[in-house]
Design a protein around this motif. Structure first.
Motif, PDB file in Angstrom:
ATOM      1  N   GLY A   1       0.812  -1.216   0.000  1.00  0.00           N
ATOM      2  CA  GLY A   1       0.000   0.000   0.000  1.00  0.00           C
ATOM      3  C   GLY A   1       0.841   1.260   0.000  1.00  0.00           C
ATOM      4  O   GLY A   1       0.545   2.223  -0.726  1.00  0.00           O
ATOM      5  N   GLU A   2       1.918   1.281   0.801  1.00  0.00           N
ATOM      6  CA  GLU A   2       2.756   2.473   0.852  1.00  0.00           C
ATOM      7  C   GLU A   2       3.561   2.657  -0.428  1.00  0.00           C
ATOM      8  O   GLU A   2       3.741   3.797  -0.892  1.00  0.00           O
ATOM      9  CB  GLU A   2       3.668   2.411   2.076  1.00  0.00           C
ATOM     10  N   LEU A   3       4.045   1.578  -1.019  1.00  0.00           N
ATOM     11  CA  LEU A   3       4.746   1.708  -2.295  1.00  0.00           C
ATOM     12  C   LEU A   3       3.836   2.308  -3.358  1.00  0.00           C
ATOM     13  O   LEU A   3       4.262   3.171  -4.142  1.00  0.00           O
ATOM     14  CB  LEU A   3       5.254   0.342  -2.757  1.00  0.00           C
ATOM     15  N   LEU A   4       2.601   1.854  -3.401  1.00  0.00           N
ATOM     16  CA  LEU A   4       1.663   2.391  -4.385  1.00  0.00           C
ATOM     17  C   LEU A   4       1.383   3.865  -4.126  1.00  0.00           C
ATOM     18  O   LEU A   4       1.398   4.693  -5.049  1.00  0.00           O
ATOM     19  CB  LEU A   4       0.358   1.591  -4.345  1.00  0.00           C
ATOM     20  N   ARG A   5       1.183   4.225  -2.885  1.00  0.00           N
ATOM     21  CA  ARG A   5       0.890   5.613  -2.533  1.00  0.00           C
ATOM     22  C   ARG A   5       2.080   6.519  -2.866  1.00  0.00           C
ATOM     23  O   ARG A   5       1.926   7.578  -3.471  1.00  0.00           O
ATOM     24  CB  ARG A   5       0.537   5.708  -1.054  1.00  0.00           C
ATOM     25  N   TRP A   6       3.278   6.105  -2.462  1.00  0.00           N
ATOM     26  CA  TRP A   6       4.469   6.924  -2.688  1.00  0.00           C
ATOM     27  C   TRP A   6       4.750   7.106  -4.180  1.00  0.00           C
ATOM     28  O   TRP A   6       5.134   8.185  -4.621  1.00  0.00           O
ATOM     29  CB  TRP A   6       5.676   6.288  -2.005  1.00  0.00           C
ATOM     30  N   THR A   7       4.571   6.047  -4.954  1.00  0.00           N
ATOM     31  CA  THR A   7       4.831   6.137  -6.394  1.00  0.00           C
ATOM     32  C   THR A   7       3.783   7.006  -7.077  1.00  0.00           C
ATOM     33  O   THR A   7       4.093   7.770  -8.004  1.00  0.00           O
ATOM     34  CB  THR A   7       4.853   4.737  -7.020  1.00  0.00           C
ATOM     35  N   HIS A   8       2.546   6.922  -6.620  1.00  0.00           N
ATOM     36  CA  HIS A   8       1.498   7.775  -7.176  1.00  0.00           C
ATOM     37  C   HIS A   8       1.785   9.242  -6.879  1.00  0.00           C
ATOM     38  O   HIS A   8       1.587  10.118  -7.730  1.00  0.00           O
ATOM     39  CB  HIS A   8       0.149   7.362  -6.590  1.00  0.00           C
ATOM     40  N   GLU A   9       2.259   9.522  -5.660  1.00  0.00           N
ATOM     41  CA  GLU A   9       2.554  10.904  -5.278  1.00  0.00           C
ATOM     42  C   GLU A   9       3.808  11.444  -5.983  1.00  0.00           C
ATOM     43  O   GLU A   9       3.925  12.655  -6.188  1.00  0.00           O
ATOM     44  CB  GLU A   9       2.747  10.982  -3.764  1.00  0.00           C
ATOM     45  N   SER A  10       4.724  10.558  -6.350  1.00  0.00           N
ATOM     46  CA  SER A  10       5.989  10.977  -6.967  1.00  0.00           C
ATOM     47  C   SER A  10       6.250  10.126  -8.206  1.00  0.00           C
ATOM     48  O   SER A  10       7.080   9.199  -8.191  1.00  0.00           O
ATOM     49  CB  SER A  10       7.143  10.820  -5.972  1.00  0.00           C
ATOM     50  N   PRO A  11       5.571  10.389  -9.316  1.00  0.00           N
ATOM     51  CA  PRO A  11       5.715   9.542 -10.505  1.00  0.00           C
ATOM     52  C   PRO A  11       7.123   9.544 -11.092  1.00  0.00           C
ATOM     53  O   PRO A  11       7.429   8.677 -11.925  1.00  0.00           O
ATOM     54  CB  PRO A  11       4.696  10.129 -11.485  1.00  0.00           C
ATOM     55  N   GLU A  12       7.966  10.479 -10.654  1.00  0.00           N
ATOM     56  CA  GLU A  12       9.352  10.442 -11.115  1.00  0.00           C
ATOM     57  C   GLU A  12      10.079   9.202 -10.597  1.00  0.00           C
ATOM     58  O   GLU A  12      11.186   8.875 -11.078  1.00  0.00           O
ATOM     59  CB  GLU A  12      10.106  11.703 -10.671  1.00  0.00           C
ATOM     60  N   LEU A  13       9.474   8.474  -9.644  1.00  0.00           N
ATOM     61  CA  LEU A  13      10.066   7.237  -9.134  1.00  0.00           C
ATOM     62  C   LEU A  13       9.817   6.055 -10.067  1.00  0.00           C
ATOM     63  O   LEU A  13      10.402   4.991  -9.877  1.00  0.00           O
ATOM     64  CB  LEU A  13       9.487   6.907  -7.756  1.00  0.00           C
ATOM     65  N   LEU A  14       8.974   6.238 -11.053  1.00  0.00           N
ATOM     66  CA  LEU A  14       8.674   5.134 -11.972  1.00  0.00           C
ATOM     67  C   LEU A  14       9.914   4.744 -12.778  1.00  0.00           C
ATOM     68  O   LEU A  14      10.679   5.609 -13.204  1.00  0.00           O
ATOM     69  CB  LEU A  14       7.559   5.531 -12.935  1.00  0.00           C
TER      70      LEU A  14
END
Length: 441
Positions: free
Chosen positions: A377-390
């Motif tokens: 859940g946290e990985l999904l939330r963090w990646t959604h908030e910071s798409p530069e992490l993709l």
């Protein structure tokens, strides 16, 4: 007259819109098997849970070894039926079985639950129908996310029949108030409806072909037999108390059977499902004819041989009594129904409950499940908030479709469990790793 099997249209490629040609070396369905086998998503299943985490000590099944056994069992059943009825095609059933779990996220159903809950929250009430489901993710992987050798085209370019046979729930997500079952289980996202419409080829119903029915039964039997075997070996499921040799049953057996049936009865009651305790007792007696266990697993060679023999006997029991109900001379795909004796399906369901009663619902696994859901859940939330992490591939897809949350979900779902743990530590600051780490590749 035997019904026809597959039309040219069933063999048509999804993206290339052409039939597969290999100078007669491989059929279109054999191409499907090979393309799934060589995909990176298939390989990643080795790092994803079947029941317990893939990194657990012990010879537990992973999502990959589970899928391999589902494919083997599905093919063997199809071969027997083909000799008797002229179909279905064994390679097609094998391909569908191989693909059936390829969209599962890290940590199995705990990860899937966390993905769905987090997406529902981030989408907001008005868009909760577009969420996460492992079967819908499978369809997305094989038609869009996976890569094959043709530039400019997405997905594995599987045949229409293979994609159809691998689709367990041929519908979109429904509102909770309208259809609770289809709100929890569905097979296609909004973003993939065009591909889904092509696969269904004008069908507006929710019928599934006979190959999907075989895949589903092979999945259930593999779960029931091999997962119970795993947890008997490691001392979690007390088969020696539940299924002692004839004449050896006593107070311990009666208590253990009563405890197990109490669990199943309570679970069914909470779900609003009927439970016939006397019938369940009879099913345990029937299972015991093939699963007599004199003692807990000792690790000896003789015990290993005995375990394999019991598993083989159970698989024979569940698979040799199946038949096809074929109507008329219509193509066998939608013109046949897999017939499984009712008592065998009920016995398989009861065996699967052993894993829930003695493993999944134990406090030790429940605490792990909590941690798994938090990581995902946290990985999904963090990646959604910071798409530069993709990673680069997901960033390219984001540029194509513009849905940040879907791109983040595709990224997190693709991770193995070791990758997910390492990436979570890195992003949370609890373990920074190295600048040379490529945890998402």
């Amino acid at each position: 007259m035997r019904p026809a099997q597959y039309s040219d249209d069933d063999l048509e490629q999804h993206s290339l819109r052409r039939r597969v040609s290999d100078d007669g070396q491989r059929s279109g369905f054999e191409h499907d098997v090979d393309r799934i086998l060589y995909s990176t998503q298939w390989r990643a299943l080795a790092g994803k849970s079947q029941v317990v985490a893939s990194g657990e000590l012990g010879a537990y099944h992973t999502r990959l070894t589970h899928s391999m056994k589902v494919a083997q069992l599905g093919r063997r059943m199809a071969e027997r039926l083909q000799r008797r009825y002229g179909g279905p095609n064994p390679a097609l059933v094998e391909a569908a079985c191989m693909a059936h779990d390829i969209g599962h996220p890290p940590f199995g159903h705990a990860g899937e639950t966390a993905m769905r809950a987090t997406m529902d929250e981030l989408r907001g009430r008005e868009s909760q129908l577009d969420s996460f489901e492992g079967n819908a993710q499978t369809f997305r992987v094989v038609t869009y996310l996976a890569a094959h050798k043709y530039p400019g085209h997405r997905g594995l370019h599987l045949t229409r029949a293979c994609l159809d046979a691998a689709t367990k729930y041929p519908w979109e997500r429904a509102p909770l108030a309208e259809n609770p079952a289809r709100h929890v289980k569905w097979g296609v996202y909004d973003a993939d409806l065009a591909a889904f419409a092509w696969v269904r080829n004008g069908r507006a119903d929710t019928d599934v072909p006979v190959e999907e029915q075989l895949m589903d039964w092979a999945d259930d039997v593999t779960y029931a037999c091999h997962d119970v075997e795993d947890f008997y070996r490691t001392g979690h499921i007390p088969l020696a108390s539940l299924f002692p040799p004839p004449g050896a049953a006593g107070g311990d057996t009666e208590r253990e059977v009563r405890r197990f049936l109490d669990y199943v009865q309570g679970k069914r009651a909470r779900a609003g499902e009927p439970f016939d305790r006397a019938a369940a007792q009879g099913l345990l007696t029937e299972i015991g004819k093939r699963l007599t266990v004199p003692a807990p697993y000792s690790g000896s060679h003789d015990d290993a041989v005995a375990v394999n023999r019991r598993t083989s006997d159970l698989i024979d029991y569940f698979t040799r009594g199946i038949t096809l109900d074929i109507g008329g001379s219509a193509p066998i795909r939608y013109g046949a129904r897999l017939v499984i004796p009712a008592e065998r399906r009920a016995a398989c369901d009861l065996l699967k409950e052993l894993v829930w009663a003695y493993v999944i619902d134990r406090p030790a696994l429940a605490t792990q499940q909590h941690g798994k859901r938090r990581i995902v859940g946290e990985l999904l939330r963090w990646t959604h908030e910071s798409p530069e992490l993709l990673p680069p591939e997901r960033a390219e897809e984001l540029a194509e479709h513009g849905d940040v949350l879907r791109a983040a979900a595709d990224h997190v779902a693709s991770l193995t469990e070791d990758q997910a743990v390492a990436l979570h530590r890195r992003l949370s600051g609890t373990g920074l790793g190295s600048v040379n780490d490529n945890v998402w590749l």
